[in-house]
Design an enzyme around this catalytic site. Sequence first.
Site, PDB file in Angstrom:
ATOM      1  N   TYR A 117       3.634  32.681  72.342  1.00  6.04           N
ATOM      2  CA  TYR A 117       3.425  32.006  71.017  1.00  6.04           C
ATOM      3  C   TYR A 117       3.729  32.703  69.679  1.00  6.04           C
ATOM      4  CZ  TYR A 117       1.209  28.196  73.815  1.00  6.04           C
ATOM      5  OH  TYR A 117       0.982  27.191  74.841  1.00  6.04           O
TER       6      TYR A 117
ATOM      7  N   SER B 242      -1.167  19.143  74.814  1.00 10.06           N
ATOM      8  CA  SER B 242      -0.711  17.955  74.094  1.00 10.06           C
ATOM      9  C   SER B 242      -1.509  16.845  74.250  1.00 10.06           C
ATOM     10  CB  SER B 242       0.691  17.683  74.184  1.00 10.06           C
ATOM     11  OG  SER B 242       1.556  19.073  74.227  1.00 10.06           O
TER      12      SER B 242
ATOM     13  N   LEU C  85      -3.058  15.059  72.405  1.00 14.78           N
ATOM     14  CA  LEU C  85      -2.868  13.933  71.177  1.00 14.78           C
ATOM     15  C   LEU C  85      -1.400  13.639  71.147  1.00 14.78           C
ATOM     16  CD1 LEU C  85      -5.267  15.543  68.634  1.00 14.78           C
ATOM     17  CD2 LEU C  85      -5.717  13.430  69.930  1.00 14.78           C
ATOM     18  N   ALA C  86      -0.606  14.063  72.290  1.00 13.96           N
ATOM     19  CA  ALA C  86       1.010  13.745  72.269  1.00 13.96           C
ATOM     20  C   ALA C  86       1.444  14.482  70.857  1.00 13.96           C
ATOM     21  CB  ALA C  86       1.329  12.500  72.329  1.00 13.96           C
TER      22      ALA C  86
ATOM     23  N   GLY D 295       0.210  14.846  68.094  1.00 12.87           N
ATOM     24  CA  GLY D 295      -0.086  14.252  66.979  1.00 12.87           C
ATOM     25  C   GLY D 295       0.253  12.601  66.832  1.00 12.87           C
TER      26      GLY D 295
ATOM     27  N   GLY E 159      -1.944   8.400  64.971  1.00 17.27           N
ATOM     28  CA  GLY E 159      -1.481   7.212  64.544  1.00 17.27           C
ATOM     29  C   GLY E 159      -1.149   7.267  63.032  1.00 17.27           C
TER      30      GLY E 159
HETATM   31  N1  LIG Z   1       1.270  25.246  78.870  1.00 14.58           N
HETATM   32  C1  LIG Z   1       2.105  24.816  78.037  1.00 14.58           C
HETATM   33  O1  LIG Z   1       3.169  24.612  78.420  1.00 14.58           O
HETATM   34  C2  LIG Z   1       1.853  24.056  76.896  1.00 14.58           C
HETATM   35  C3  LIG Z   1       2.645  23.256  76.155  1.00 14.58           C
HETATM   36  C4  LIG Z   1       2.257  22.873  74.887  1.00 14.58           C
HETATM   37  C5  LIG Z   1       0.960  23.162  74.196  1.00 14.58           C
HETATM   38  N2  LIG Z   1       0.121  23.916  74.931  1.00 14.58           N
HETATM   39  C6  LIG Z   1      -1.063  24.396  74.445  1.00 14.58           C
HETATM   40  O2  LIG Z   1      -1.902  23.130  74.035  1.00 14.58           O
HETATM   41  C7  LIG Z   1      -2.275  23.079  72.793  1.00 14.58           C
HETATM   42  C8  LIG Z   1      -2.225  21.859  72.227  1.00 14.58           C
HETATM   43  O3  LIG Z   1      -0.954  20.988  72.485  1.00 14.58           O
HETATM   44  P1  LIG Z   1      -0.020  20.535  71.205  1.00 14.58           P
HETATM   45  O4  LIG Z   1      -0.314  21.367  70.178  1.00 14.58           O
HETATM   46  O5  LIG Z   1       1.499  20.735  71.799  1.00 14.58           O
HETATM   47  O6  LIG Z   1      -0.486  19.131  71.016  1.00 14.58           O
HETATM   48  P2  LIG Z   1      -1.461  18.278  70.508  1.00 14.58           P
HETATM   49  O7  LIG Z   1      -2.755  19.131  70.760  1.00 14.58           O
HETATM   50  O8  LIG Z   1      -1.537  16.812  71.162  1.00 14.58           O
HETATM   51  O9  LIG Z   1      -1.644  18.290  69.151  1.00 14.58           O
HETATM   52  C9  LIG Z   1      -1.636  18.915  68.086  1.00 14.58           C
HETATM   53  C10 LIG Z   1      -1.334  18.320  66.732  1.00 14.58           C
HETATM   54  O10 LIG Z   1      -1.987  17.030  66.488  1.00 14.58           O
HETATM   55  C11 LIG Z   1      -2.647  16.933  65.176  1.00 14.58           C
HETATM   56  N3  LIG Z   1      -3.817  16.941  65.253  1.00 14.58           N
HETATM   57  C12 LIG Z   1      -4.813  17.805  65.755  1.00 14.58           C
HETATM   58  N4  LIG Z   1      -5.959  17.079  65.626  1.00 14.58           N
HETATM   59  C13 LIG Z   1      -5.911  15.959  64.795  1.00 14.58           C
HETATM   60  C14 LIG Z   1      -6.961  14.907  64.171  1.00 14.58           C
HETATM   61  N5  LIG Z   1      -8.206  15.271  64.538  1.00 14.58           N
HETATM   62  N6  LIG Z   1      -6.598  13.893  63.632  1.00 14.58           N
HETATM   63  C15 LIG Z   1      -5.277  13.936  63.243  1.00 14.58           C
HETATM   64  N7  LIG Z   1      -4.116  14.614  63.934  1.00 14.58           N
HETATM   65  C16 LIG Z   1      -4.628  15.790  64.601  1.00 14.58           C
HETATM   66  C17 LIG Z   1      -1.928  18.197  64.510  1.00 14.58           C
HETATM   67  O11 LIG Z   1      -0.688  18.100  63.597  1.00 14.58           O
HETATM   68  P3  LIG Z   1      -0.474  17.534  62.339  1.00 14.58           P
HETATM   69  O12 LIG Z   1      -1.643  17.443  61.373  1.00 14.58           O
HETATM   70  O13 LIG Z   1       0.719  18.072  61.779  1.00 14.58           O
HETATM   71  O14 LIG Z   1       0.058  15.963  62.573  1.00 14.58           O
HETATM   72  C18 LIG Z   1      -2.091  19.179  65.414  1.00 14.58           C
HETATM   73  O15 LIG Z   1      -1.121  20.495  65.194  1.00 14.58           O
HETATM   74  C19 LIG Z   1      -1.346  24.055  71.981  1.00 14.58           C
HETATM   75  O16 LIG Z   1      -1.831  24.619  70.760  1.00 14.58           O
HETATM   76  C20 LIG Z   1      -1.208  25.131  73.188  1.00 14.58           C
HETATM   77  O17 LIG Z   1      -2.283  26.196  73.354  1.00 14.58           O
HETATM   78  C21 LIG Z   1       0.705  24.590  76.168  1.00 14.58           C
END
Ligand SMILES: NC(=O)c1ccc[n+]([C@@H]2O[C@H](COP(=O)([O-])OP(=O)(O)OC[C@H]3O[C@@H](n4cnc5c(N)ncnc54)[C@H](OP(=O)(O)O)[C@@H]3O)[C@@H](O)[C@H]2O)c1
Length: 322
Positions: free
Chosen positions: A58, A197, A199-200, A202, A206
């Site tokens: 990262y 992911s 929250l997919a 974000g 919605g």
């Molecule tokens: N192992 C792997 O291969 C892998 C792959 C992907 C991720 N990960 C890990 O998983 C973590 C999370 O996954 P991700 O970041 O891909 O997706 P996620 O957690 O589903 O989405 C994060 C995004 O959702 C929005 N969000 C978060 N909380 C919110 C709330 N309360 N209300 C509204 N919007 C909100 C924010 O974006 P906005 O505000 O910009 O909309 C935020 O950056 C990563 O940080 C990483 O540590 C691991």
Amino acid sequence: MRFVGVDGARVSVIGLGCWQFGSSDWGYGDDYARRDAGAIVERALDLGVNLVDTAEIYAYGQSERIVGEAIRDRRDDVFLATKLFPLVPLAPVVEQRARASARRLGVDAIDLYQVHWPNPVVPNGPTMDGMQRVIERGLVRHAGVSNFSRARWEDAERRLGGPVISNQVQYSLVQRKPERELLPYAQRAGRLVIAYSPLAQGLLSGHYDGANPPRGWVRRGNVLFLRENIARAGELLDALRQVAKVHDATPAQVALAWVIRHPNVVAIPGASSVAQLESNVAAADLELSDDDDARLNSAADRFKPRKGPSTYPALARSMIGR
Ligand SMILES: NC(=O)c1ccc[n+]([C@@H]2O[C@H](COP(=O)([O-])OP(=O)(O)OC[C@H]3O[C@@H](n4cnc5c(N)ncnc54)[C@H](OP(=O)(O)O)[C@@H]3O)[C@@H](O)[C@H]2O)c1
């Protein structure tokens, strides 16, 4: 905060994902990396979150450095998880990479060291030899994997000769494949599924629609955020809104509560602000009913995003910002 216990590890059901930290891929800018990211970690720990997830890949180590700085005086409050990018999965390399991660994180030991992806060419043996070595030397407390099938997860345990306590995989209302084999295995064997992911990225908040797509190439390159697919998600987003209304919550909180309702599952949402982190932590206290669950499951079953080669032209246009 609720916790799940596996093999001596005690992990908060809501953790904090740190891919966003220092990464230009999310488009959050320098102030986010310099100021907000550290504040998000500190607030998470204040609220009882202990699982903090990062990776050497990262922002090429920058995320680990930001986390290290933020937890400097609070080591005992954190269950620190990072990941090895298994490009050269040989035992001495695993040890050298773990030492480099620990240095960036400013710690003597990593609580959970995860193999980020299964190497498609090299089988588990050499990586798990390295994992055994870093555990024996006290540099790593628990072994984990990420993006592993159930068969390869079990094989990793055999090669290690001990528990690989977790598998970090994509799991949310729009990606339910882990329910087939990984969740049953985790429940049966006393292991953990760490939902990434949740929250997919974000989508399940919605907030986004075709006229208002997210910034940053991560999501511009994510097929779920194509205008057509956001529209197809309408019914699922409506179900989230309806359930949220009943509980005086937000759709994002309901999406997280749905994930962590499953035994042996914790979620690691990323956050673009302290307010989002606070909202995500509060989802740990949101109890969905069986009816809520059934309603969300059936809306999720009907969500059929367009995928595959026919989406490539639209994705390419999205990535170049048109
Ligand atoms: N192992 C792997 O291969 C892998 C792959 C992907 C991720 N990960 C890990 O998983 C973590 C999370 O996954 P991700 O970041 O891909 O997706 P996620 O957690 O589903 O989405 C994060 C995004 O959702 C929005 N969000 C978060 N909380 C919110 C709330 N309360 N209300 C509204 N919007 C909100 C924010 O974006 P906005 O505000 O910009 O909309 C935020 O950056 C990563 O940080 C990483 O540590 C691991």
